[in-house]
Design a protein around this motif. Structure first.
Motif, PDB file in Angstrom:
ATOM      1  N   GLN A 272      64.118  20.793 -10.106  1.00 48.04           N
ATOM      2  CA  GLN A 272      63.764  19.374  -9.991  1.00 48.04           C
ATOM      3  C   GLN A 272      62.486  19.236  -9.169  1.00 48.04           C
ATOM      4  OE1 GLN A 272      65.522  17.014 -11.693  1.00 48.04           O
ATOM      5  NE2 GLN A 272      66.776  18.707 -12.463  1.00 48.04           N
ATOM      6  N   GLY A 273      61.897  18.051  -9.234  1.00 52.68           N
ATOM      7  CA  GLY A 273      60.633  17.845  -8.540  1.00 52.68           C
ATOM      8  C   GLY A 273      60.766  16.941  -7.325  1.00 52.68           C
ATOM      9  N   LEU A 274      59.613  16.500  -6.833  1.00 53.00           N
ATOM     10  CA  LEU A 274      59.605  15.564  -5.707  1.00 53.00           C
ATOM     11  C   LEU A 274      60.231  14.249  -6.161  1.00 53.00           C
ATOM     12  CD1 LEU A 274      56.082  15.750  -3.999  1.00 53.00           C
ATOM     13  CD2 LEU A 274      58.242  16.710  -3.206  1.00 53.00           C
ATOM     14  N   GLY A 275      61.107  13.708  -5.327  1.00 50.75           N
ATOM     15  CA  GLY A 275      61.676  12.404  -5.644  1.00 50.75           C
ATOM     16  C   GLY A 275      62.919  12.449  -6.510  1.00 50.75           C
ATOM     17  N   ASP A 276      63.448  13.645  -6.821  1.00 49.93           N
ATOM     18  CA  ASP A 276      64.607  13.739  -7.714  1.00 49.93           C
ATOM     19  C   ASP A 276      65.942  13.892  -6.990  1.00 49.93           C
ATOM     20  OD1 ASP A 276      63.133  13.544 -10.064  1.00 49.93           O
ATOM     21  OD2 ASP A 276      62.740  15.703 -10.134  1.00 49.93           O
ATOM     22  N   ILE A 277      65.932  14.574  -5.843  1.00 49.26           N
ATOM     23  CA  ILE A 277      67.201  14.914  -5.179  1.00 49.26           C
ATOM     24  C   ILE A 277      67.155  14.495  -3.714  1.00 49.26           C
ATOM     25  CG2 ILE A 277      68.636  16.848  -4.360  1.00 49.26           C
ATOM     26  CD1 ILE A 277      68.057  18.347  -6.860  1.00 49.26           C
ATOM     27  N   LEU A 278      68.241  13.861  -3.258  1.00 46.13           N
ATOM     28  CA  LEU A 278      68.431  13.671  -1.822  1.00 46.13           C
ATOM     29  C   LEU A 278      69.191  14.899  -1.349  1.00 46.13           C
ATOM     30  CD1 LEU A 278      69.391   9.907  -1.337  1.00 46.13           C
ATOM     31  CD2 LEU A 278      67.188  11.008  -1.037  1.00 46.13           C
ATOM     32  N   SER A 279      68.550  15.669  -0.514  1.00 46.06           N
ATOM     33  CA  SER A 279      69.070  16.974  -0.145  1.00 46.06           C
ATOM     34  C   SER A 279      69.622  16.936   1.277  1.00 46.06           C
ATOM     35  CB  SER A 279      67.912  17.968  -0.242  1.00 46.06           C
ATOM     36  OG  SER A 279      68.375  19.233  -0.548  1.00 46.06           O
ATOM     37  N   ILE A 280      70.927  17.213   1.399  1.00 45.78           N
ATOM     38  CA  ILE A 280      71.563  17.280   2.717  1.00 45.78           C
ATOM     39  C   ILE A 280      71.888  18.744   2.950  1.00 45.78           C
ATOM     40  CG2 ILE A 280      73.448  16.437   4.169  1.00 45.78           C
ATOM     41  CD1 ILE A 280      73.934  14.256   1.990  1.00 45.78           C
ATOM     42  N   ARG A 281      71.339  19.324   4.002  1.00 46.95           N
ATOM     43  CA  ARG A 281      71.567  20.761   4.208  1.00 46.95           C
ATOM     44  C   ARG A 281      72.076  21.042   5.607  1.00 46.95           C
ATOM     45  NH1 ARG A 281      66.974  24.292   1.338  1.00 46.95           N
ATOM     46  NH2 ARG A 281      68.525  25.881   1.766  1.00 46.95           N
ATOM     47  N   ILE A 282      73.146  21.819   5.645  1.00 48.84           N
ATOM     48  CA  ILE A 282      73.758  22.207   6.912  1.00 48.84           C
ATOM     49  C   ILE A 282      74.534  23.507   6.659  1.00 48.84           C
ATOM     50  CG2 ILE A 282      75.794  20.727   6.431  1.00 48.84           C
ATOM     51  CD1 ILE A 282      75.919  20.188   9.487  1.00 48.84           C
ATOM     52  N   ALA A 283      74.563  24.389   7.641  1.00 52.19           N
ATOM     53  CA  ALA A 283      75.246  25.678   7.455  1.00 52.19           C
ATOM     54  C   ALA A 283      76.658  25.459   6.914  1.00 52.19           C
ATOM     55  CB  ALA A 283      75.304  26.445   8.766  1.00 52.19           C
ATOM     56  N   GLY A 284      77.009  26.220   5.898  1.00 52.25           N
ATOM     57  CA  GLY A 284      78.355  26.162   5.335  1.00 52.25           C
ATOM     58  C   GLY A 284      78.657  24.868   4.597  1.00 52.25           C
ATOM     59  N   ASN A 285      77.611  24.092   4.295  1.00 50.65           N
ATOM     60  CA  ASN A 285      77.802  22.786   3.625  1.00 50.65           C
ATOM     61  C   ASN A 285      79.050  22.066   4.122  1.00 50.65           C
ATOM     62  OD1 ASN A 285      77.904  25.229   1.459  1.00 50.65           O
ATOM     63  ND2 ASN A 285      79.788  24.030   1.277  1.00 50.65           N
ATOM     64  N   VAL A 286      79.165  21.990   5.456  1.00 50.37           N
ATOM     65  CA  VAL A 286      80.327  21.318   6.056  1.00 50.37           C
ATOM     66  C   VAL A 286      80.114  19.802   6.060  1.00 50.37           C
ATOM     67  CG1 VAL A 286      80.933  23.292   7.515  1.00 50.37           C
ATOM     68  CG2 VAL A 286      79.422  21.511   8.423  1.00 50.37           C
ATOM     69  N   VAL A 287      81.221  19.095   6.094  1.00 49.18           N
ATOM     70  CA  VAL A 287      81.171  17.626   6.104  1.00 49.18           C
ATOM     71  C   VAL A 287      81.495  17.136   7.507  1.00 49.18           C
ATOM     72  CG1 VAL A 287      82.290  15.544   5.209  1.00 49.18           C
ATOM     73  CG2 VAL A 287      81.839  17.471   3.674  1.00 49.18           C
ATOM     74  N   ASN A 288      80.621  16.330   8.069  1.00 49.16           N
ATOM     75  CA  ASN A 288      80.916  15.636   9.328  1.00 49.16           C
ATOM     76  C   ASN A 288      80.508  14.168   9.144  1.00 49.16           C
ATOM     77  OD1 ASN A 288      78.131  15.475   9.614  1.00 49.16           O
ATOM     78  ND2 ASN A 288      78.003  17.148  11.090  1.00 49.16           N
ATOM     79  N   ASN A 289      80.615  13.390  10.209  1.00 51.21           N
ATOM     80  CA  ASN A 289      80.315  11.962  10.078  1.00 51.21           C
ATOM     81  C   ASN A 289      78.871  11.706   9.668  1.00 51.21           C
ATOM     82  OD1 ASN A 289      82.858  11.090  10.652  1.00 51.21           O
ATOM     83  ND2 ASN A 289      82.486  10.841  12.850  1.00 51.21           N
ATOM     84  N   ASP A 290      77.955  12.512  10.191  1.00 47.91           N
ATOM     85  CA  ASP A 290      76.539  12.317   9.841  1.00 47.91           C
ATOM     86  C   ASP A 290      76.306  12.613   8.354  1.00 47.91           C
ATOM     87  OD1 ASP A 290      75.935  11.675  12.488  1.00 47.91           O
ATOM     88  OD2 ASP A 290      75.594  13.770  13.023  1.00 47.91           O
ATOM     89  N   VAL A 291      76.947  13.659   7.874  1.00 50.18           N
ATOM     90  CA  VAL A 291      76.822  14.015   6.451  1.00 50.18           C
ATOM     91  C   VAL A 291      77.422  12.900   5.590  1.00 50.18           C
ATOM     92  CG1 VAL A 291      77.657  15.626   4.682  1.00 50.18           C
ATOM     93  CG2 VAL A 291      76.702  16.506   6.826  1.00 50.18           C
ATOM     94  N   LEU A 292      78.586  12.405   6.001  1.00 51.25           N
ATOM     95  CA  LEU A 292      79.201  11.298   5.251  1.00 51.25           C
ATOM     96  C   LEU A 292      78.286  10.078   5.244  1.00 51.25           C
ATOM     97  CD1 LEU A 292      82.939  11.407   6.370  1.00 51.25           C
ATOM     98  CD2 LEU A 292      82.056  11.810   4.065  1.00 51.25           C
TER      99      LEU A 292
END
Ligand SMILES: [Zn+2]
Length: 198
Positions: free
Chosen positions: A71-91
């Motif tokens: 994908q290119g610029l402007g296609d994906i909102l990318s959230i990156r964190i070790a282990g793709n864990v879910v916390n309140n900020d990620v939510l």
């Protein structure tokens, strides 16, 4: 490849968004990546962004969503964190992504050979990283640590994260129920470049 406008992005259904990601990964694996003029895309997105997908992936240097889904610029909102864990900020990021920016799909993308997964399995605790491994603990299986066990834990953890998002976010749960977004788990193989949707 064009850069999405509000109109073109709004026409994409959640299932089409999933297809775009699958097609993009197939191009990546077959070395048929679309030739993009990123500078042009930078200019085209300078007044606004209309991404169609949100991807939660690991910080691992091999798992950049834009690259592996071609994908290119402007296609994906990318959230990156070790282990793709879910916390309140990620939510919070996901809720903003779907409610305000209006992306059509959320992908929780785990990957093989994940350092966070193996750290959790080997009970590595050091400083703040324990906050990451603690979130992977519920997905751990007993037994000798083999590549097969690590892959199983990785997949357990992807399913666990998807369930967590559903149970903890009323907003995302109702958007999913109304058919306005898809929420899916996926596994990226660092050995083959392939994404398998679970
Ligand atoms: Zn990882």
């Amino acid at each position: 490849m064009w850069t999405h406008t509000k109109e073109s992005r709004d026409r994409i259904t959640p299932h089409q968004a999933l297809t775009y990601l699958k097609e993009g990964n197939a191009r990546f694996v077959n070395n048929l990546r679309i030739s993009r003029d990123l500078l042009k895309q930078m200019n085209q997105t300078s007044t606004g962004q209309y991404p169609f997908a949100t991807v939660l992936s690991c910080m691992d240097s091999r798992t950049s969503a834009e690259l592996i889904f071609d994908q290119g610029l402007g296609d994906i909102l990318s959230i990156r964190i070790a282990g793709n864990v879910v916390n309140n900020d990620v939510l919070g990021c996901m809720e903003y992504a779907c409610d305000v920016v209006q992306t059509k799909i959320i992908v929780v993308l785990g990957h093989t050979q994940c350092g966070a997964i193996s750290s959790a399995c080997s009970d590595y605790k050091s400083g703040h990283f324990s906050s990451i491994t603690r979130k992977i603990k519920p997905s751990i299986e007993e037994g000798p640590i083999t590549p097969e066990l690590l892959d199983r834990v990785c997949i357990n953890h992807i399913h666990h994260s998807v369930r967590l998002i559903r149970s903890r976010s009323t907003l995302l749960r109702s958007l999913e129920k109304e058919g306005r977004i898809l929420l899916v788990g996926a596994l990226y193989s660092v050995e083959t470049g392939t994404v398998i949707f679970l």
